[in-house]
Design a protein around this motif. Structure first.
Motif, PDB file in Angstrom:
ATOM      1  N   VAL A  14     -45.071 -39.688   1.987  1.00  0.00           N
ATOM      2  CA  VAL A  14     -45.492 -40.340   3.294  1.00  0.00           C
ATOM      3  C   VAL A  14     -47.076 -40.307   3.696  1.00  0.00           C
ATOM      4  O   VAL A  14     -47.478 -38.974   3.224  1.00  0.00           O
ATOM      5  N   SER A  15     -47.727 -41.175   3.981  1.00  0.00           N
ATOM      6  CA  SER A  15     -49.289 -40.978   4.553  1.00  0.00           C
ATOM      7  C   SER A  15     -49.614 -41.763   5.688  1.00  0.00           C
ATOM      8  O   SER A  15     -48.704 -42.390   6.015  1.00  0.00           O
ATOM      9  N   THR A  16     -50.491 -41.500   6.608  1.00  0.00           N
ATOM     10  CA  THR A  16     -50.843 -42.119   7.606  1.00  0.00           C
ATOM     11  C   THR A  16     -50.950 -43.649   7.452  1.00  0.00           C
ATOM     12  O   THR A  16     -50.686 -44.370   8.204  1.00  0.00           O
ATOM     13  N   GLN A  39     -46.461 -45.426   2.947  1.00  0.00           N
ATOM     14  CA  GLN A  39     -46.240 -44.412   1.617  1.00  0.00           C
ATOM     15  C   GLN A  39     -47.269 -44.860   0.387  1.00  0.00           C
ATOM     16  O   GLN A  39     -47.525 -46.094   0.417  1.00  0.00           O
ATOM     17  N   ARG A  40     -47.560 -43.867  -0.409  1.00  0.00           N
ATOM     18  CA  ARG A  40     -48.256 -44.185  -1.339  1.00  0.00           C
ATOM     19  C   ARG A  40     -48.007 -43.235  -2.568  1.00  0.00           C
ATOM     20  O   ARG A  40     -47.068 -42.128  -2.341  1.00  0.00           O
ATOM     21  N   PRO A  59     -38.688 -48.261   0.230  1.00  0.00           N
ATOM     22  CA  PRO A  59     -38.670 -47.025   0.655  1.00  0.00           C
ATOM     23  C   PRO A  59     -38.386 -45.991  -0.484  1.00  0.00           C
ATOM     24  O   PRO A  59     -37.790 -46.229  -1.367  1.00  0.00           O
ATOM     25  N   PRO A 117     -37.421 -51.366   3.727  1.00  0.00           N
ATOM     26  CA  PRO A 117     -38.249 -50.648   4.880  1.00  0.00           C
ATOM     27  C   PRO A 117     -38.327 -51.309   5.970  1.00  0.00           C
ATOM     28  O   PRO A 117     -38.527 -52.469   6.179  1.00  0.00           O
ATOM     29  N   THR A 118     -38.519 -50.453   7.181  1.00  0.00           N
ATOM     30  CA  THR A 118     -38.919 -50.951   8.487  1.00  0.00           C
ATOM     31  C   THR A 118     -40.169 -50.637   8.815  1.00  0.00           C
ATOM     32  O   THR A 118     -40.534 -49.486   8.825  1.00  0.00           O
ATOM     33  N   ARG A 119     -41.036 -51.698   8.892  1.00  0.00           N
ATOM     34  CA  ARG A 119     -42.585 -51.612   9.153  1.00  0.00           C
ATOM     35  C   ARG A 119     -42.820 -52.068  10.403  1.00  0.00           C
ATOM     36  O   ARG A 119     -42.378 -53.025  10.834  1.00  0.00           O
ATOM     37  N   LEU A 144     -46.863 -47.384   8.145  1.00  0.00           N
ATOM     38  CA  LEU A 144     -46.086 -46.463   8.878  1.00  0.00           C
ATOM     39  C   LEU A 144     -47.094 -45.788   9.754  1.00  0.00           C
ATOM     40  O   LEU A 144     -48.013 -45.302   9.603  1.00  0.00           O
ATOM     41  N   THR A 145     -46.693 -46.159  11.131  1.00  0.00           N
ATOM     42  CA  THR A 145     -47.569 -45.470  12.128  1.00  0.00           C
ATOM     43  C   THR A 145     -47.212 -44.101  12.519  1.00  0.00           C
ATOM     44  O   THR A 145     -46.129 -43.777  12.364  1.00  0.00           O
ATOM     45  N   GLN A 146     -48.469 -43.369  12.911  1.00  0.00           N
ATOM     46  CA  GLN A 146     -48.025 -42.164  13.407  1.00  0.00           C
ATOM     47  C   GLN A 146     -48.605 -42.043  15.082  1.00  0.00           C
ATOM     48  O   GLN A 146     -49.620 -41.585  15.498  1.00  0.00           O
ATOM     49  N   ALA A 185     -44.271 -41.123  18.232  1.00  0.00           N
ATOM     50  CA  ALA A 185     -43.573 -40.554  16.866  1.00  0.00           C
ATOM     51  C   ALA A 185     -43.527 -39.121  16.985  1.00  0.00           C
ATOM     52  O   ALA A 185     -42.720 -38.663  16.177  1.00  0.00           O
TER      53      ALA A 185
END
Lengths: 102, 481
Positions: free
Chosen positions: B37-39, B42-43, B156, B163-165, B171-173, B177
């Motif tokens: 996971v990254s800000t 996903q990478r 995912p 996935p739920t985006r 993917l937010t922070q 969250a």
């Protein structure tokens, strides 16, 4: 709950715990940084602070997701010099292995 | 004839079918194995992908380095650099061929990943894109391993559930969250009875008491024995040395050897998961022998040391660390024998500034680490060492403070770092009942990397070994490539 939703929660718990210690907003924390390495490559957490984070995050995860995971000593050691991102991803694996999110 | 014709058709079909079959799937990692996971969503993590690729090609750590001691960067280099084995000289036979196959597989995998605007991008688990400000070359492998391209994971990492985006697809922070609202979070799953038992992660470290060659470490100093080759601090450690110097003018030959060899016993875990102990027994040798005619009267060193490096972390309210170094030293030069040691207690509560470098105004990080220190020495035999008799037996104890400042990345102080270490001792030895020592330094790395640095050091107080007064200013340039 999808693994991605679990991941969001875990990421929020971890960055939310770290934020006041490093004096940054949770969304400012660079998740590619490691826990142990000194800046700029890492957050430079002491051994004790890192273990405390593992303890506190485990408690929060178990409470919020209703699972029962344990981050064992060797698991913690293996992740001290890993990035926050890998720590979060591997924690999600622990949670899914515990049956949560399925 | 009919049978022969049928057989021929079957053979022909077999040959055609084999030829028409698509090439073997090759390296096709699962998103679960390589994505993190990254800000920005996903990478694919380079470290994980390299490890997975080596694993898929049955290339082990031992084959890449005959000591079996490799870091994640070594794994990436093995995949990336065509002359990796030639440069290191530590590869096992046969691994060069396997690495070539692995590189081809990685290239094929990278070629198979669609770009963001490609038609079939929706059907794929990954998506490749060029980093903003970077340009893509013809070498896909280098572009990825050197960070010019990024692979986004569109599936995912936990399984096949879509996935739920958010609206932006990321993917937010958000601050929300960081403290998920129990009302909006999904209901806690009703785990099966067996899954209610604690699930404990099994790591790679510890648990195995069998001795391993990789656990023998050779360093210049005892303090450095605690760092393994996979530690981020490893690069900065100085090396043990073995040297010979021939001076043709003064006709003096100098032999030097200096270093310690330790055995890193697997970390011992006890009590709560966060409690552990590291033990490293070690022996050291320090030699400086000058051969001249006539023989020199002084300047030679020939000492052997044996000791134990002990480091334990335990929780008593908050986490606390104790490090100890009991040591026996024998000098073959002057016949002296001493028992000495230090003990350092470090409280490590999770509070700002003491727990981690603290961001001040996005300009600097600051961190302080208080400690309590104890040192002792017992002279068993003084031999001909007069300086040793001058210091005598002692027990010292007192507080200490280490202070660190790092320039914040992107700020005007980015290239600066500073450190200060102060120790104050109460001494029950022969002389000097109280004394202090301050060591401080400011470093500037002009090119933003650690290769070249300009350092100013300031030391004041009493030398902790000989107790002589010292006040030094040092300005130096360090170059390391």
């Amino acid at each position: 709950m999808t693994p991605e939703e679990i991941e969001n929660i875990v990421l929020g718990i971890v960055t939310g715990w770290l934020a006041p210690l490093v004096h940054q907003q949770p969304d400012q924390i660079d998740v590619t940084k490691t826990f142990g390495q000194a800046p700029p490559g890492g957050l430079g957490l002491t051994n004790g602070a890192y273990e405390q984070m593992c303890d506190d995050c485990t408690t929060q995860i178990n409470t919020q997701l209703g699972c029962h995971i344990i981050m064992s000593g060797p698991w913690r050691t293996a992740h001290y010099n890993q990035s926050i991102a890998i720590f979060v991803s591997d924690t999600v694996d622990l949670i899914t292995a515990a049956g949560a999110g399925t | 004839m009919n049978r022969i014709g049928t057989a021929a058709r079957l053979l022909g079909c077999a040959a055609f079918c084999l030829a028409a079959q698509p090439a073997a799937a090759g390296f096709q990692p699962s998103p679960k194995d390589v994505c993190v996971v990254s800000t920005g969503g996903q990478r694919v993590d380079i470290d994980r992908l390299a490890a997975k690729l080596l694993d898929a090609n049955q290339i082990t750590s031992w084959q890449l380095d005959t000591t079996g001691s490799i870091s994640t960067q070594t794994q990436i280099n093995a995949v990336h650099l065509h002359d990796f084995c030639k440069n290191t000289g530590h590869c096992d036979s046969g691994v060069v061929k396997k690495l070539i196959v692995a590189r081809v597989e990685l290239e094929q995998f990278l070629k198979s990943i669609p770009g963001k605007d490609d038609e079939n991008s929706e059907k794929h688990d990954f998506e490749i894109s060029v980093k903003p400000g970077e340009s893509q070359s013809l070498d896909l492998v280098s572009d990825f391993l050197e960070g010019r391209t990024v692979i986004t994971c569109t599936a995912p990492i936990g399984g096949s559930v879509p996935p739920t985006r958010d609206a932006g697809g990321n993917l937010t922070q958000t601050p929300a969250a960081s403290a998920p609202n129990p009302d909006t979070a999904a209901a806690p799953p009703q785990a099966e009875p067996q899954s209610q038992s604690p699930v404990s992660a099994v790591g790679t470290a510890g648990g195995d008491w069998l001795p391993s060659l990789a656990q023998f470490v050779v360093r210049a100093k005892v303090d450095d024995l605690a760092y393994g080759t996979d530690s981020p601090n490893y690069k900065g450690l100085s090396s043990a040395t073995l040297g010979f110097d021939a001076n043709a003018v003064s006709h003096a030959d100098t032999y030097t050897a200096s270093g310690v060899v330790g055995y890193q016993v697997n970390r011992i875990y006890y009590g709560d998961p966060g409690d552990w102990t590291d033990i490293v027994p070690y022996v050291g040798y320090n030699l400086k022998k000058v051969e001249t005619n006539p023989h020199p009267k002084s300047g030679n060193i020939d000492t052997m040391t044996a000791g134990l490096l002990f480091d334990t972390l335990f929780r008593a309210g908050f986490y606390q660390e104790i490090k100890a170094y009991p040591q026996f030293m024998k000098s073959y030069q002057d016949g002296s024998e001493t028992l000495s040691g230090t003990l350092t207690y470090i409280p490590e509560p999770a509070i700002p500034i003491l727990a981690a470098p603290y961001d001040i105004g996005d300009l600097v990080y600051v961190m302080a680490q208080p400690s309590f220190n104890l040192g002792y020495q017992q002279i068993m035999t003084a031999g001909e060492n007069k300086a040793l008799l001058g210091v005598g037996d002692y027990t010292r104890y007192g507080p200490g403070l280490d202070f660190y400042v790092y320039g914040f990345p992107g700020s005007v102080l980015e290239k600066f770092s500073a450190a200060a270490s102060y120790r104050y001792f109460f001494n029950d030895g022969l002389s000097l009942h109280q004394f202090g020592n301050l060591q401080s330094s400011i470093s500037y790395t002009p090119f933003g990397q650690q290769n070249v640095s300009i350092t100013f050091k300031y030391v004041v107080g009493r030398d902790l070994a000989a107790l002589v007064s010292e006040k030094e200013y040092t300005l130096g340039i360090g170059i390391k490539f």
